[in-house]
Design an enzyme around this catalytic site. Structure first.
Site, PDB file in Angstrom:
ATOM      1  CG  ASP A   1     -10.327  -6.572  -1.713  1.00  0.00           C
ATOM      2  OD1 ASP A   1      -9.909  -7.404  -0.908  1.00  0.00           O
ATOM      3  OD2 ASP A   1     -10.272  -5.347  -1.520  1.00  0.00           O
ATOM      4  CB  THR A   2     -14.645  -6.809   0.088  1.00  0.00           C
ATOM      5  OG1 THR A   2     -13.974  -5.614  -0.306  1.00  0.00           O
ATOM      6  CG2 THR A   2     -15.558  -6.499   1.287  1.00  0.00           C
TER       7      THR A   2
ATOM      8  CB  SER B   1      -0.900   0.002   1.240  1.00  0.00           C
ATOM      9  OG  SER B   1      -1.541   1.257   1.406  1.00  0.00           O
TER      10      SER B   1
ATOM     11  CE  LYS C   1      -7.680  -3.045  -3.079  1.00  0.00           C
ATOM     12  NZ  LYS C   1      -8.544  -2.286  -2.154  1.00  0.00           N
TER      13      LYS C   1
ATOM     14  NE  ARG D   1     -11.771  -6.056   8.221  1.00  0.00           N
ATOM     15  CZ  ARG D   1     -12.353  -5.365   7.245  1.00  0.00           C
ATOM     16  NH1 ARG D   1     -12.511  -5.920   6.053  1.00  0.00           N
ATOM     17  NH2 ARG D   1     -12.766  -4.128   7.448  1.00  0.00           N
TER      18      ARG D   1
ATOM     19  CB  THR E   1      -6.898   3.029  -4.708  1.00  0.00           C
ATOM     20  OG1 THR E   1      -6.050   1.890  -4.561  1.00  0.00           O
ATOM     21  CG2 THR E   1      -8.052   2.922  -3.729  1.00  0.00           C
TER      22      THR E   1
ATOM     23  CE1 TYR F   1      -6.259   4.752  -0.825  1.00  0.00           C
ATOM     24  CE2 TYR F   1      -4.255   4.368   0.423  1.00  0.00           C
ATOM     25  CZ  TYR F   1      -5.590   4.111   0.193  1.00  0.00           C
ATOM     26  OH  TYR F   1      -6.257   3.207   0.986  1.00  0.00           O
TER      27      TYR F   1
ATOM     28  CG  HIS G   1     -11.047   0.781   0.792  1.00  0.00           C
ATOM     29  ND1 HIS G   1     -10.322   1.346  -0.229  1.00  0.00           N
ATOM     30  CD2 HIS G   1     -10.243   0.874   1.886  1.00  0.00           C
ATOM     31  CE1 HIS G   1      -9.167   1.780   0.206  1.00  0.00           C
ATOM     32  NE2 HIS G   1      -9.081   1.492   1.503  1.00  0.00           N
TER      33      HIS G   1
END
Length: 412
Positions: A331-332, A136, A276, A355, A186, A160, A300
């Site tokens: 994702d997620t 990141s 993303k 996570r 992103t 970002y 996110h």
């Protein structure tokens, strides 16, 4: 009548095998973990509340995260029988390169706050497993540090677009120079989501020591020992740009981000680029028309807009619309290898875990991340065998039904 006899010691001991004691506490903890939720339980026990809740929590009422997880639970599989599945192939290609498994490690911020090994543990474990690792912009290990931790593996960078555009441009150039092969642009963070757990915990970066902090830390001295005796927590790739951690975090969110920014970054970046944070079919269609290489369906991790679309529910429609033109990643909410298998069956090219990775990291550092990968890998292999699929290519929508717990109200 049942015939009885006096127990024979030799026969009793033949049936009983005493387990050898394990004196390594970390290994003993991790050996007991059979699921990602087990790793979460260990992580919660070993990590101060503010740091754990930063990982575990989501925005506002946390409905987006809860719904994303329930969507994976609401899957019905349709197995094929009488197929030789002594061996299955879990390998795939994504964004022009190989991966031994159909998932990679998602980008996460503040990672060394969770456990001091941070991205070094994640990148090293990913490299050992033959899967990609994504760093990141708000990572706590530098681009160069991740390259050194995973020198022969695949490294990706999540960008970002910051208010000070030159900072973002410099990161793009550094990632390219250090061999990162894919960029995640992103798009779902024009402002920060309202993460209420963090506010209630008085969470800040760096952590502020209060009476409550001290009380919560008493049973977790190892975390504070690691935190206080290792290098300062900072956004490692941004350390040369100046500004405090708080100022850099504020710079990272920019409501003026636009398609023009995507055009500029695309021209700068020599490798593959994926967008993303896509959450509608319409945006996926438009982005595919601009020639991007991938779409990452993500809300996110539920940390931005609460009540956002469920990426797994969007998957079939997006694949149907743009799957021939771009690679679609999900994702997620992934907490089980079966979630990954279901995603691949419905057309995803790849998946990301965030996570789950951090739970493993908090539970046991590098060994905990290795354990996370092992758990998901075993679940993927077992699910594929029970479905009768020899390879990821054999997984099709016919293997999966998405059950409907939440659906739109139909009027008229």
């Amino acid at each position: 009548m049942v015939q009885r006899q006096f127990p024979k010691a030799a026969e009793v001991f033949e049936l009983m095998q005493f387990k050898k004691p394990e004196f390594n506490g970390r290994k003993r903890r991790l050996d007991k973990a059979l699921t990602i939720y087990d790793l979460r339980t260990i992580a919660k026990r070993r990590t101060p509340r503010a740091a754990f809740d930063y990982t575990d929590g989501a925005a506002e009422g946390e409905l987006s995260l809860d719904r994303a997880r329930k969507a994976f639970e609401d899957v019905e599989f349709h197995p094929e029988v009488l197929r030789d599945v002594a061996r299955v192939d879990t390998s795939t290609t994504v964004f022009g390169g190989a991966s031994a498994l159909p998932f990679g490690i998602a980008p996460t911020g503040f990672t060394r706050l969770m456990q001091t090994e941070g991205e070094v543990a994640g990148a090293g474990a990913a490299g050992a497993a033959g899967i990609p690792f994504c760093l990141s912009t708000l990572g706590t290990t530098s681009i160069e540090g991740v390259r050194d931790a995973n020198p022969s593996g695949r490294n990706w960078f999540q960008l970002y677009v910051m208010k000070q555009r030159d900072i973002s441009y410099g990161l793009v150039e550094r990632a390219a120079q250090n061999g990162f092969d894919t960029l995640f642009f992103t798009v779902d963070t024009p402002v920060a989501g309202a993460r209420l757990r963090d506010k209630r915990n008085g969470f800040s970066i760096p952590p502020q020591i209060t009476l409550g902090t001290v009380v919560n830390a008493i049973p977790r001295p190892w975390w504070w020992y690691d935190f206080l005796t290792t290098p300062k927590l900072e956004f490692a790739s941004l350390s040369s740009t100046g500004g405090t951690v708080g100022e850099l975090l504020d710079f990272a969110m920019d409501p003026t981000i636009s398609y023009e920014d995507l055009r500029i970054i695309r021209e700068m970046w020599p490798g593959k680029i994926a967008i993303k944070g896509v959450q509608t079919v319409e945006d996926a269609r438009r982005l595919a028309g601009l020639g991007v290489d991938g779409i990452v369906l993500s809300n996110h991790g539920g940390r931005q807009l609460d009540r956002a679309p469920i990426p797994f529910h969007l998957l079939p429609d997006v694949v149907r619309e743009v799957g021939q033109d771009v690679e679609v990643v999900v994702d997620t909410g992934i907490m089980n290898g079966a979630d990954i298998v279901a995603s691949i069956a419905l057309g995803a090219k790849f998946t990301l875990v965030g996570r789950a990775y951090l739970y493993g990291l908090m539970a046991g550092g590098r060994e905990g991340v290795d354990k996370m990968i092992e758990i998901l890998s075993d679940q993927i292999v077992r699910t594929m065998k029970l479905l009768g699929a020899h390879s990821l290519e054999e997984l099709t929508p016919q293997h999966v039904t998405q059950l409907e717990r939440l659906g739109p109200i139909r009027r008229g």
